[in-house]
Scaffold this motif. Sequence first.
Motif, PDB file in Angstrom:
ATOM      1  N   VAL A 223       0.849  -1.187   0.000  1.00 54.03           N
ATOM      2  CA  VAL A 223       0.000   0.000   0.000  1.00 54.03           C
ATOM      3  C   VAL A 223       0.889   1.244   0.000  1.00 54.03           C
ATOM      4  O   VAL A 223       1.740   1.384   0.889  1.00 54.03           O
ATOM      5  CB  VAL A 223      -0.934   0.010   1.228  1.00 54.03           C
ATOM      6  N   GLU A 227      -1.745   6.336   0.629  1.00 53.69           N
ATOM      7  CA  GLU A 227      -2.966   5.644   1.027  1.00 53.69           C
ATOM      8  C   GLU A 227      -2.970   5.342   2.525  1.00 53.69           C
ATOM      9  O   GLU A 227      -4.008   5.418   3.184  1.00 53.69           O
ATOM     10  CB  GLU A 227      -3.128   4.353   0.228  1.00 53.69           C
ATOM     11  N   ARG A 230      -3.986   8.569   4.080  1.00 50.76           N
ATOM     12  CA  ARG A 230      -5.408   8.864   3.893  1.00 50.76           C
ATOM     13  C   ARG A 230      -6.271   8.102   4.898  1.00 50.76           C
ATOM     14  O   ARG A 230      -7.160   8.683   5.540  1.00 50.76           O
ATOM     15  CB  ARG A 230      -5.840   8.508   2.471  1.00 50.76           C
ATOM     16  N   VAL A 231      -6.005   6.810   5.054  1.00 49.67           N
ATOM     17  CA  VAL A 231      -6.807   6.003   5.975  1.00 49.67           C
ATOM     18  C   VAL A 231      -6.615   6.465   7.412  1.00 49.67           C
ATOM     19  O   VAL A 231      -7.579   6.612   8.178  1.00 49.67           O
ATOM     20  CB  VAL A 231      -6.448   4.511   5.832  1.00 49.67           C
ATOM     21  N   ALA A 244      -9.512  -1.244   7.456  1.00 50.32           N
ATOM     22  CA  ALA A 244      -9.387  -0.583   6.158  1.00 50.32           C
ATOM     23  C   ALA A 244      -8.008  -0.812   5.545  1.00 50.32           C
ATOM     24  O   ALA A 244      -7.878  -1.052   4.330  1.00 50.32           O
ATOM     25  CB  ALA A 244      -9.662   0.914   6.309  1.00 50.32           C
ATOM     26  N   LEU A 245      -6.968  -0.765   6.361  1.00 46.90           N
ATOM     27  CA  LEU A 245      -5.609  -0.972   5.856  1.00 46.90           C
ATOM     28  C   LEU A 245      -5.401  -2.402   5.374  1.00 46.90           C
ATOM     29  O   LEU A 245      -4.801  -2.633   4.315  1.00 46.90           O
ATOM     30  CB  LEU A 245      -4.594  -0.624   6.948  1.00 46.90           C
ATOM     31  N   ALA A 247      -7.706  -4.405   4.300  1.00 43.55           N
ATOM     32  CA  ALA A 247      -8.485  -4.546   3.074  1.00 43.55           C
ATOM     33  C   ALA A 247      -7.732  -3.978   1.873  1.00 43.55           C
ATOM     34  O   ALA A 247      -7.744  -4.556   0.775  1.00 43.55           O
ATOM     35  CB  ALA A 247      -9.838  -3.862   3.237  1.00 43.55           C
ATOM     36  N   LEU A 248      -7.068  -2.830   2.071  1.00 41.99           N
ATOM     37  CA  LEU A 248      -6.283  -2.247   0.986  1.00 41.99           C
ATOM     38  C   LEU A 248      -5.146  -3.175   0.564  1.00 41.99           C
ATOM     39  O   LEU A 248      -4.884  -3.355  -0.632  1.00 41.99           O
ATOM     40  CB  LEU A 248      -5.719  -0.894   1.412  1.00 41.99           C
ATOM     41  N   ALA A 249      -4.450  -3.750   1.555  1.00 40.50           N
ATOM     42  CA  ALA A 249      -3.331  -4.647   1.238  1.00 40.50           C
ATOM     43  C   ALA A 249      -3.822  -5.876   0.490  1.00 40.50           C
ATOM     44  O   ALA A 249      -3.225  -6.296  -0.515  1.00 40.50           O
ATOM     45  CB  ALA A 249      -2.607  -5.047   2.519  1.00 40.50           C
ATOM     46  N   ASN A 250      -4.919  -6.453   0.958  1.00 40.10           N
ATOM     47  CA  ASN A 250      -5.462  -7.635   0.282  1.00 40.10           C
ATOM     48  C   ASN A 250      -5.969  -7.282  -1.113  1.00 40.10           C
ATOM     49  O   ASN A 250      -5.802  -8.051  -2.062  1.00 40.10           O
ATOM     50  CB  ASN A 250      -6.587  -8.236   1.115  1.00 40.10           C
ATOM     51  N   GLY A 251      -6.590  -6.108  -1.236  1.00 44.02           N
ATOM     52  CA  GLY A 251      -7.109  -5.689  -2.528  1.00 44.02           C
ATOM     53  C   GLY A 251      -6.034  -5.382  -3.544  1.00 44.02           C
ATOM     54  O   GLY A 251      -6.280  -5.430  -4.755  1.00 44.02           O
ATOM     55  N   SER A 252      -4.832  -5.075  -3.074  1.00 48.65           N
ATOM     56  CA  SER A 252      -3.735  -4.768  -3.990  1.00 48.65           C
ATOM     57  C   SER A 252      -3.081  -6.018  -4.547  1.00 48.65           C
ATOM     58  O   SER A 252      -2.177  -5.933  -5.377  1.00 48.65           O
ATOM     59  CB  SER A 252      -2.678  -3.922  -3.286  1.00 48.65           C
TER      60      SER A 252
END
Length: 270
Positions: A223, A227, A230-231, A244-245, A247-252
């Motif tokens: 991430v 980002e 921002r979170v 949220a963090l 989720a961002l790592a998994n989504g990347s």
Amino acid sequence: MALLTIGEFARLSRLSPKALRLYDELGLLRPRQVDPLTGYRRYAPEQLEEARLVAWLRRLGMPLARIRRIRELDGPATAREVAAFLADAVARANRAVRDLVDLDPDPGAGAEVDPAGASRAVGTTLTALLWTGSALALVHIGDSRAYLLRGGELRQITHDHTFVRSMVEDGRLRPEEAATHPQRLLLLRALDGGAATFPDIGLREVRRGDRYLLCSDGLSGAVPAAELHRVLVTTTEPEQAVRALVALANGSGGADNVTCVVADVVPAVT
């Protein structure tokens, strides 16, 4: 201000009533008031910071005699003693890793063994913060990270102990090249059971409103810092920020494990 019952004080300090009675008998943490007829103990709200420090040090395995010595020191001296104990804790953790290596001395096909005898196939990183009552003690080794959000600005407060970071600092590699370098995961320092394990240990001043992020490279490597910022700025509750963090790592599409902790500096709850 009204005194707290032993039950209320135990709940707020995360020490059991049994532990509080023991610490009273040992002279480690005296109640503010003891009923002369019933022996019932009551504590002052301002004693909570002392009790919480005792609780954390006990969880880290500090002997009661050493805690008693720390309790007799002033704020800065207490912080330095706690930092020294963290260094001892890291040394014990490193020996535990060495014991694991000794149980299975074969490091596996292709693994290298350094001159100190530690298998480079076995090891871990560590980044931790401990509140001393007047400052935060920080211990760090490896490529996990600690960040501080203060006044809207996010900055990394640990140093990556990696080969590519050393190349960037030596001017042999540009920062933008480090993220894709084939040896970006090579650690120069870690808890690997070797004889030469040197963590970074320091004390940090805290301010109300500070927010700390501790994370593995599964987050920081996946991430972008913008980002993360921002979170941390837009999410009020630490638990929500963690979710949220992650989720961002998994989504990347990050392939590594993701571990993170978010902690806020707030007034003591009494």
